[in-house]
Design an enzyme around this catalytic site. Structure first.
Site, PDB file in Angstrom:
ATOM      1  CD  GLU A 114      -2.941  -1.200   0.316  1.00  0.00           C
ATOM      2  OE1 GLU A 114      -3.331  -0.092  -0.093  1.00  0.00           O
ATOM      3  OE2 GLU A 114      -3.427  -2.277  -0.068  1.00  0.00           O
ATOM      4  CB  CYS A 150      -1.498   7.454   1.509  1.00  0.00           C
ATOM      5  SG  CYS A 150      -3.033   6.689   2.062  1.00  0.00           S
TER       6      CYS A 150
HETATM    7  P1  NAD Z   1       8.253   4.764   4.946  1.00  0.00           P
HETATM    8  O1  NAD Z   1       8.279   3.986   3.681  1.00  0.00           O
HETATM    9  O2  NAD Z   1       9.398   5.640   5.254  1.00  0.00           O
HETATM   10  O3  NAD Z   1       8.090   3.787   6.198  1.00  0.00           O
HETATM   11  C1  NAD Z   1       7.084   2.794   6.260  1.00  0.00           C
HETATM   12  C2  NAD Z   1       7.550   1.646   7.120  1.00  0.00           C
HETATM   13  O4  NAD Z   1       8.721   1.107   6.524  1.00  0.00           O
HETATM   14  C3  NAD Z   1       7.927   2.034   8.552  1.00  0.00           C
HETATM   15  O5  NAD Z   1       7.324   1.109   9.437  1.00  0.00           O
HETATM   16  C4  NAD Z   1       9.437   1.892   8.590  1.00  0.00           C
HETATM   17  O6  NAD Z   1       9.859   1.356   9.823  1.00  0.00           O
HETATM   18  C5  NAD Z   1       9.706   0.874   7.511  1.00  0.00           C
HETATM   19  N1  NAD Z   1      11.032   0.997   6.870  1.00  0.00           N
HETATM   20  C6  NAD Z   1      11.786   2.110   6.711  1.00  0.00           C
HETATM   21  N2  NAD Z   1      12.929   1.817   6.048  1.00  0.00           N
HETATM   22  C7  NAD Z   1      12.888   0.499   5.782  1.00  0.00           C
HETATM   23  C8  NAD Z   1      13.752  -0.416   5.109  1.00  0.00           C
HETATM   24  N3  NAD Z   1      14.902  -0.023   4.584  1.00  0.00           N
HETATM   25  N4  NAD Z   1      13.385  -1.714   5.003  1.00  0.00           N
HETATM   26  C9  NAD Z   1      12.202  -2.130   5.518  1.00  0.00           C
HETATM   27  N5  NAD Z   1      11.343  -1.307   6.161  1.00  0.00           N
HETATM   28  C10 NAD Z   1      11.676  -0.025   6.300  1.00  0.00           C
HETATM   29  O7  NAD Z   1       6.876   5.587   4.904  1.00  0.00           O
HETATM   30  P2  NAD Z   1       6.355   6.658   5.938  1.00  0.00           P
HETATM   31  O8  NAD Z   1       7.159   7.909   5.829  1.00  0.00           O
HETATM   32  O9  NAD Z   1       6.178   6.056   7.286  1.00  0.00           O
HETATM   33  O10 NAD Z   1       4.877   6.920   5.361  1.00  0.00           O
HETATM   34  C11 NAD Z   1       4.623   7.816   4.326  1.00  0.00           C
HETATM   35  C12 NAD Z   1       4.408   7.099   3.014  1.00  0.00           C
HETATM   36  O11 NAD Z   1       3.454   6.072   3.167  1.00  0.00           O
HETATM   37  C13 NAD Z   1       3.851   8.020   1.952  1.00  0.00           C
HETATM   38  O12 NAD Z   1       4.487   7.738   0.727  1.00  0.00           O
HETATM   39  C14 NAD Z   1       2.382   7.650   1.890  1.00  0.00           C
HETATM   40  O13 NAD Z   1       1.765   7.928   0.664  1.00  0.00           O
HETATM   41  C15 NAD Z   1       2.452   6.188   2.151  1.00  0.00           C
HETATM   42  N6  NAD Z   1       1.179   5.701   2.672  1.00  0.00           N
HETATM   43  C16 NAD Z   1       0.418   4.882   1.916  1.00  0.00           C
HETATM   44  C17 NAD Z   1      -0.817   4.456   2.390  1.00  0.00           C
HETATM   45  C18 NAD Z   1      -1.716   3.541   1.596  1.00  0.00           C
HETATM   46  O14 NAD Z   1      -2.687   3.033   2.155  1.00  0.00           O
HETATM   47  N7  NAD Z   1      -1.452   3.288   0.334  1.00  0.00           N
HETATM   48  C19 NAD Z   1      -1.260   4.871   3.646  1.00  0.00           C
HETATM   49  C20 NAD Z   1      -0.437   5.723   4.390  1.00  0.00           C
HETATM   50  C21 NAD Z   1       0.777   6.128   3.904  1.00  0.00           C
END
Ligand code: NAD
Length: 471
Positions: free
Chosen positions: A218, A252
């Protein structure tokens, strides 16, 4: 995973405990599943106040109304829907058979897959942890949740809350930083749902591929809004402001930018600004406006706006009451920015709204089509012909027509992205199916038709081949 690392060993142990519990009860009854759902509902109702408080502390400031309306309320709605329909979803789904197999019966059995990992972003830390959990538990699985390290107090509280309502072999929370998140994504789950950025989503999918773990991604992206010439502009502005300003744009599916006909550009900018100022007047407490999470995100937004200022783009900031705690950013409209600026190349994820003029509706559609397939698309129109044209000529995860954000709250619609905005959809029955294995079952009744096609082959086999191979 790095073998021998104590943190990794802990993760592997947690997974092994859940898997052993799953093997002991691989097909939980309706009563057990309903009881698990009821415990999520109890957690949300009994602990709502502390959830709102801890999320607000981690955000610097987050409106209690937003945590309630955008996280707790939709979860309760999803729980009611799932509870009401689960019995029917769990029933074997009868399937058809072709003429030559009339002797057989076919059905689909939706089986639990086992242990599912849930990786959660920070922007809706409760909704995006417990939303997938509802579907995962309804489907009869167990789950391990990895919340975001950007909200340390919320993650710790979620871990305690889950431990208060669930046994660790049912649902548990793993806390930790990016290292732990990376090791988590490399665990051999039976399914892994990741919600977060497209860039991290690629890493997670690569890690899961090593185990052939199926993933649901997502992700994010730039969700466009098309304001058609025929719509009620005042009403459209109101809905766009609602979608953009919730959680200060850190949603998002927030409208990322707006396409509006060139001749109405200035008027529309004025309407949006008045609408924002009407929502957050100086006379009310500034506590209704949410802060920006993390210094990096705050700086990134300021820099992106500064880039436009330096390039001579017209910026219009709304005059609202900003909270004194945390990092708050005044909502800012960016009028007709160049398409190669950061605000138009990256997901904005903040209260900044580019307004892009178009000459014809075809130009607006072409603008959307020329960019990566978005998570959401918004269209404002009073014409069914325009609606048909836009729906037929664009691709996105979901669409809301004449509103914003609404599709995410529809329990009977799949929610998810496509391509760079995601892979796979969940919510309601689609979520139940997403976290189940659809096992096709064929049962021979009375007579097995393959008996007619057995060697030694003779005339009958030839006749059968003719009938079965007909065009
Ligand atoms: P992010 O990708 O930075 O982090 C998401 C998760 O990934 C966190 O739990 C983090 O611990 C983990 N993570 C970080 N680095 C990692 C790695 N190298 N390997 C594995 N896991 C890792 O995203 P964010 O800043 O927390 O959230 C914002 C983003 O999420 C935006 O792009 C937004 O559009 C998206 N989002 C999408 C939805 C949806 O339903 N499609 C909903 C909310 C947010």
């Amino acid at each position: 995973m790095r073998e021998g690392d104590p943190a990794d060993t802990h993760l592997a142990d947690v997974l092994a405990t859940q898997r052993a519990a799953f093997e002991a009860d691989p097909s939980p009854s309706l009563a057990i599943r309903r009881d698990r759902l009821d415990r999520i509902a109890r957690l949300l109702t009994e602990r709502a106040e502390e959830i709102c408080a801890v999320v607000s502390r981690d955000f610097g400031h987050r409106s209690v109304h937003e945590t309630t309306m955008l996280e707790i309320v939709p979860l309760m709605s999803a729980l009611r829907h799932t509870r009401a329909h689960l019995k029917r979803w769990m029933k074997p789904e009868r399937r058809g058979r072709s003429l030559e197999f009339l002797q057989l019966s076919n059905w689909v059995q939706y089986q639990p897959v086992g242990v599912v990992g849930i990786m959660v972003p920070w922007n809706y830390p409760i909704f995006l942890a417990l939303g997938p959990l509802i579907d995962i538990l309804a489907a009869g699985n167990r789950a391990i949740i990895k919340p975001s390290e950007l909200l340390p107090q919320t993650s710790a509280r979620l871990a305690r809350l889950i431990a208060d309502y669930f046994a660790p072999e049912e649902v548990t929370v793993i806390e930790g930083g990016v290292e732990v998140a990376s090791a988590f994504s490399a665990l051999p789950f039976d399914h892994l749902i990741f919600t977060g950025s497209t860039a991290v989503g690629k890493k997670v999918m690569a890690a899961a591929a090593a185990n052939l773990t199926p993933v649901t991604l997502e992700l994010g992206g730039k969700s466009p809004t098309i304001v058609a010439p025929d719509c009620d502009h005042a009403s459209a502005a109101r809905d766009i402001v609602f979608g953009k300003m919730m959680n200060a744009g850190q949603t998002c599916i927030a409208p990322d930018y707006v396409l509006v006909e060139r001749s109405r550009l200035d008027q529309f900018v004025g309407t949006i600004v008045s609408e924002i100022e009407r929502c957050y007047p100086h006379r009310i407490s500034p506590s209704q406006y949410t802060g920006i999470v993390g210094d990096r995100a705050y700086r990134r937004l300021l820099d992106a706006v500064q880039e436009c200022r330096d390039r001579g783009v017209r910026l219009v900031a709304a005059d609202i009451a900003l909270p004194q705690t945390g990092a708050s950013l005044a909502p800012t409209l960016v009028v007709d920015p160049p398409i190669d600026c950061r605000l138009m190349e990256e997901e904005i994820f903040g209260p900044i709204l580019p307004i892009i003029p178009y000459d014809t509706l075809d130009d607006a559609i072409a603008f959307v089509r020329a960019r990566p397939r978005p998570l959401a698309l918004y269209l404002f129109t009073g014409s069914s012909e325009t609606e048909r044209k836009v729906l037929a000529n664009t691709i996105s995860g979901n669409v809301t027509v004449n509103g914003t954000l609404l599709h995410v709250a529809q329990n009977d619609l799949p929610f998810g992205g496509i391509g760079p905005s995601g892979l796979g959809a969940y919510h309601g029955f689609d979520g139940f199916k997403r976290f189940s294995h659809p096992r096709g079952v064929t049962k021979v009744r009375i007579f097995n038709p393959t008996r007619l096609a057995m060697p030694p082959y003779g005339r009958l086999t030839g006749i059968l081949a003719k009938i079965m191979g007909r065009g």
